[in-house]
Design an enzyme around this catalytic site. Structure first.
Site: not given
Ligand code: ADP
Ligand code: MG
Ligand code: MG
Length: 872
Positions: A24, A93, A102, A104, A337, A455, A763, A830, A850
């Protein structure tokens, strides 16, 4: 660059720094460099997390570095964290080097407190928004940092919504939100036993620690285990200026893919909500809208987003999964990503990107995980049966394939039944990361809420598991273990069928049919064949399997197990008669009955395989496997053989072995009872003669199992050669054949030079070679092997992927010695490993000729063999 640096401003990083900044962080930095609008921020490295995990405190430089970067951010944003009049809010984040969606924790709106809430209201001129931000922060911070369970917040929210008589949180006004904030604070105090911290700097520190700690949370550990993610330092922490999608109807937030992640079609695909923040879209709180709604309502912003997706795709040369937020008409990108995709999509995207000249063929071949090709070959519902079936609900086609199973309503039940090999379908209102293990054991997943990016959908696609998401008519009563849809009630244990490609849910079982493969798949396979060096053969015992395998591109049969034919119909009787006969005459009599049956099997297989090589293995398993166990069968056999039941029982007793896998089996049978090998050889050559007379160029190869000493091989080869001569003379025909051996006893691998002098081919039977090489019983190791893998005794289950340091070394020694002794020797594999990508790569490196695997794994092996060449 200083080595012990722990913090990077977004503008200082780039996409090559994933190890250090996490995926990220690295991609936020890259987007910043590309001048894509990203809210400014900075990243704390994964090394800081590793230090924290080990020492339970920050490295000493970190505090100062965070302070410095924060000051820079405050200057850039012209606002201050915790400032009563002009507050800066940030998100905290998580983000490791490998995406763990999702898994962490993330905290939004950090910096809110009793003072800044007024400041933010004044600054934005929007009181309601400010209180909404505060209550969201309390909930996330309370949960992630202070450990208060979500449901306590949900309860408070539900209560207020009920008293006000509203359905959605968006309908609550500022005063009601103020009340909610007060109640949330109370809930935190009550359930955490601590006051919510008002100081913004303290909040920040606590949130960073919570993200660090989430790296070692149970669900994150399970996720890494299930996905075999190893060797990472920890998670990075991104501290980023907040932007708000919840500032009204001119704001919003969404998730989008640069191509359709389910089909791979090159269309912009995504989901969003207006007046919403963060996780609202993924969490399934309201049902999300398609991007087309954004296009209608905000065409300018849509066009900008569309241009960014094209720019990012071109830049990364791969399909992207992006998160965006629009704050009062201004678009911001929050994440990009590599998009997770179904296998079907992976194939299509890879092939189309080559046509679009974005990537070359080699890159395309590496883009499709060989292991996942399995998904494409999975079955679909029989269209006719489907028409007649009772459709009870329709949801989103979240992950393709078909799943038939009995219903369970929680992850524990899914694991319980799934582990026993039962087909089950996990039904949930919506899934959460705690459900991962249950999903793993389920054949399919059905959810009532959530979209294509929920999810359940994301995880199921990753697992290659059929999933129908957001079937909104389904009312799941998890407590009562049932779901209701219109007038139908489905209880735990009832059968249902899912079609993950259409989103349909049916009552009862529906038969499934084999897949037909797309043109893109054929193209990719053609490229794979162009690059690979290894041959890809198949393990097949019947004409039908052989036909399927040839359809998948098998170039020969590497293992035809004759004994698999012994169980069918009347044959088993003759086999038993043979085993229980006390003299050669009795055995010959029984074998004479088997001869025509074996011959006709081989005729069937040779006719399908035509000129392709067919390796037939002589009888291998311990004989007791064929004996009758049921009283009724014993009686019948006694009658047939004209002896008493007691005689049969005594014989059976006599054949009992303490260690059958190391007992009287393999070539040991043919050495003690040469007439068995004689009969099998005769069946093979008579069949070959007959097929050859039809003008088909057959190539039988006879393989002797379980050889450990060269003499064993010689004794058996003598018989085969003699019978071949006899048959060729009788039929006045020349048959091109060879005789080789399996290498599965460690002694054979070590003495390979001696055996290679007299054999035409080797084999590797890696199942037995692993069993004997590691001294691990395949049938008993299941009890402790998972623990062994968990503890790192072995990297992976050695029966699934070749244990390269151990068994692999035996193979290496064998190949080196054998090749030196016999330049013309053909060597293959095999065992089950022959269709497992890392093992295929290993076989490539060893220089085998093979690999041979089960029919459905043939495409996997073809791709893996090509990837092995390209990776080198
Ligand atoms: P995950 O790895 O679980 O996707 P993120 O770090 O991407 O977690 O955060 C989840 C959500 O929170 C993001 O998809 C975004 O919508 C929101 N978010 C995170 N940082 C910001 C920010 N600086 N401003 C607005 N929304 C944010
Ligand atoms: Mg995210
Ligand atoms: Mg999240």
């Amino acid at each position: 660059m200083k080595h012990n640096r722990y913090v990077y401003y977004f503008s200082e990083g780039n996409k090559s720094m994933r190890e250090l900044l996490g995926g990220k962080g690295a991609d936020l930095a890259e987007m910043t460099r590309l001048k894509i609008p990203v809210p400014p921020g900075f990243t704390i490295t994964t090394k800081a997390c590793a230090y924290f995990s080990e020492h339970k405190k920050w490295p000493k430089e970190l505090e100062g570095e965070v302070k410095k970067s924060l000051a820079r951010l405050e200057k850039d944003m012209n606002a201050k964290l915790g400032d009563a009049n002009n507050p800066l809010l940030v998100s905290v984040r998580s983000g490791a080097a490998v995406s763990m969606p999702g898994m962490m924790d993330t905290v939004l709106n950090l910096g809110m407190n009793d003072e800044t809430v007024t400041g933010l209201a004044g600054k934005t001129g929007n009181e309601r928004f400010s209180w909404d931000a505060y209550r969201r922060f309390l909930q996330m911070f309370g949960n992630v940092v202070m450990g208060v369970a979500h449901n306590y917040f949900e309860e408070v929210l539900e209560k207020i919504k009920q008293t006000k008589g509203v359905a959605y949180d968006t309908e609550l006004n500022a005063d009601e939100l103020k009340k909610l904030v007060a109640d949330y604070k109370e809930a935190i105090k009550q359930h955490a036993g601590l006051e919510f911290p008002q100081n913004a700097n303290e909040q920040l520190k606590l949130a960073v620690n919570a993200v660090f700690n989430s790296w070692n949370s149970k669900r994150a550990i399970v996720y890494r285990e299930l996905n075999n993610i190893k060797g990472l330092a920890g998670t990075a922490v991104n501290i980023q200026t907040m932007v708000y999608g919840n500032m009204g109807e001119d704001s919003g937030t969404g998730v989008c893919f640069s191509r359709n992640p389910a089909t791979g079609e090159n269309v912009f695909y995504g989901e969003m909500l207006f007046n919403a923040q963060g996780e609202d879209v993924v969490a399934g709180i309201r049902t999300p809208l398609q991007l087309s709604e954004l296009k209608k309502k905000m065409p300018k912003q849509y066009a900008e987003l569309d241009a960014i997706r094209l720019k990012l795709e071109k830049h990364y040369k791969d399909m992207q999964d992006m998160e965006f937020t629009i704050q009062q008409g201004k678009l911001y990108m929050l994440q990009t990503r590599r998009g997770k995709r179904t296998c079907q999509a992976a194939v299509r995207v890879a092939v189309e990107m080559v046509k679009e000249k974005l990537i070359d063929q080699k890159t395309a071949l590496l883009r499709v995980p060989a292991e996942q090709l399995d998904q494409l070959l999975h079955k679909t519902l029989d269209p006719l049966a489907k028409k007649k079936a009772k459709l009870i609900a329709t949801g989103l086609p979240a992950s393709p394939g078909a799943a038939v199973g009995t219903v369970v309503f929680n992850a524990e039940q899914a694991v319980l039944h799934g582990e026993q090999g039962e087909s089950i379908i996990l039904v949930r209102t919506e899934t959460s990361p705690e459900d991962i293990k249950g999903m793993h054991f389920a054949k399919g997943v059905l959810t009532a809420r959530g979209g294509m990016t929920s999810h359940a959908a994301v995880v199921a696609r990753g697992m290659g598991k059929c999933c129908v998401a957001g079937a909104s008519e389904v009312i799941v009563k998890e407590q009562e273990k049932k779901f209701i849809v219109k007038d139908v009630e489905v209880k735990e244990g009832d059968w249902i069928t899912l079609d993950g490609s259409t989103g349909e849910v049916f009552l009862d079982k529906i038969p499934v049919v084999d897949p037909s493969l797309s043109g893109d798949f054929a193209t990719l396979m053609k490229w794979a064949d162009k690059y690979r060096r290894l041959g890809v053969w198949t393990n097949a015992d019947t004409p039908k399997d052989s036909e399927v395998a040839v359809g998948f591109g098998a170039e020969g049969i590497g293992l035809c197990r004759t004994e698999h034919m012994f169980f069918e119909g009347d044959r088993i009787k003759a086999v038993r008669e043979m085993i229980l006969s006390s003299d050669v005459e009795g055995r010959r009599k029984a074998l004479a009955k088997l001869l025509p049956m074996q011959r006709s099997d081989f005729i069937g297989i040779f006719s399908i395989m035509k000129h392709r090589p067919v390796i037939i293995r002589t009888l291998d398993p311990p004989l007791h496997e064929f004996l009758p166990k049921e009283e009724k069968d014993v009686e019948e056999l006694a009658k047939e053989m004209n002896v008493s039941v007691e005689v049969i029982k005594a014989k059976t007793e006599e054949l009992h072995e303490f260690n059958p896998m190391l007992g009287h089996r393999g070539c040991r049978l043919g050495i003690m009872f040469p007439e068995i090998t004689e009969m099998q050889a005769r069946a093979i050559f008579e069949a070959a003669a007959e097929v050859k007379k039809k003008g088909i160029k057959v190539k039988p190869e006879v393989m002797i199992p379980l050889v450990g000493a060269v003499k064993e091989f010689e004794l058996q080869k003598e018989i085969v050669d003699r019978v071949a001569d006899e048959v060729m003379k009788e039929k006045r025909i020349k048959i091109d054949y060879v005789v080789g051996t399996m290498i599965e006893v460690p002694r054979a691998a070590i003495t390979a030079d001696e055996i290679a002098k007299v054999a035409d081919f080797f084999s590797f039977g890696t199942n037995d070679l692993t069993q004997m090489g590691l001294g691990l019983s395949r049938d008993d190791a299941g009890k402790f092997l998972p623990l062994y893998v968990k503890l790192g005794v072995y990297n992976t289950d050695p029966f699934q992927a070749i244990d390269q340091q151990g068994v692999g070394q035996l193979m290496k020694i064998c190949v080196e010695k054998a090749r030196k002794a016999n330049k013309k020797l053909k060597i293959g594999i095999c065992g089950e490993h022959g269709g497992e990508p890392t093992s295929v790569e290993f076989c490539h490196k060893l220089g085998l000729d093979y690999v041979s695997c089960s029919p459905y794994r043939v495409p996997i092996a073809r791709l893996a063999a090509a990837q092995a060449v390209i990776r080198k």
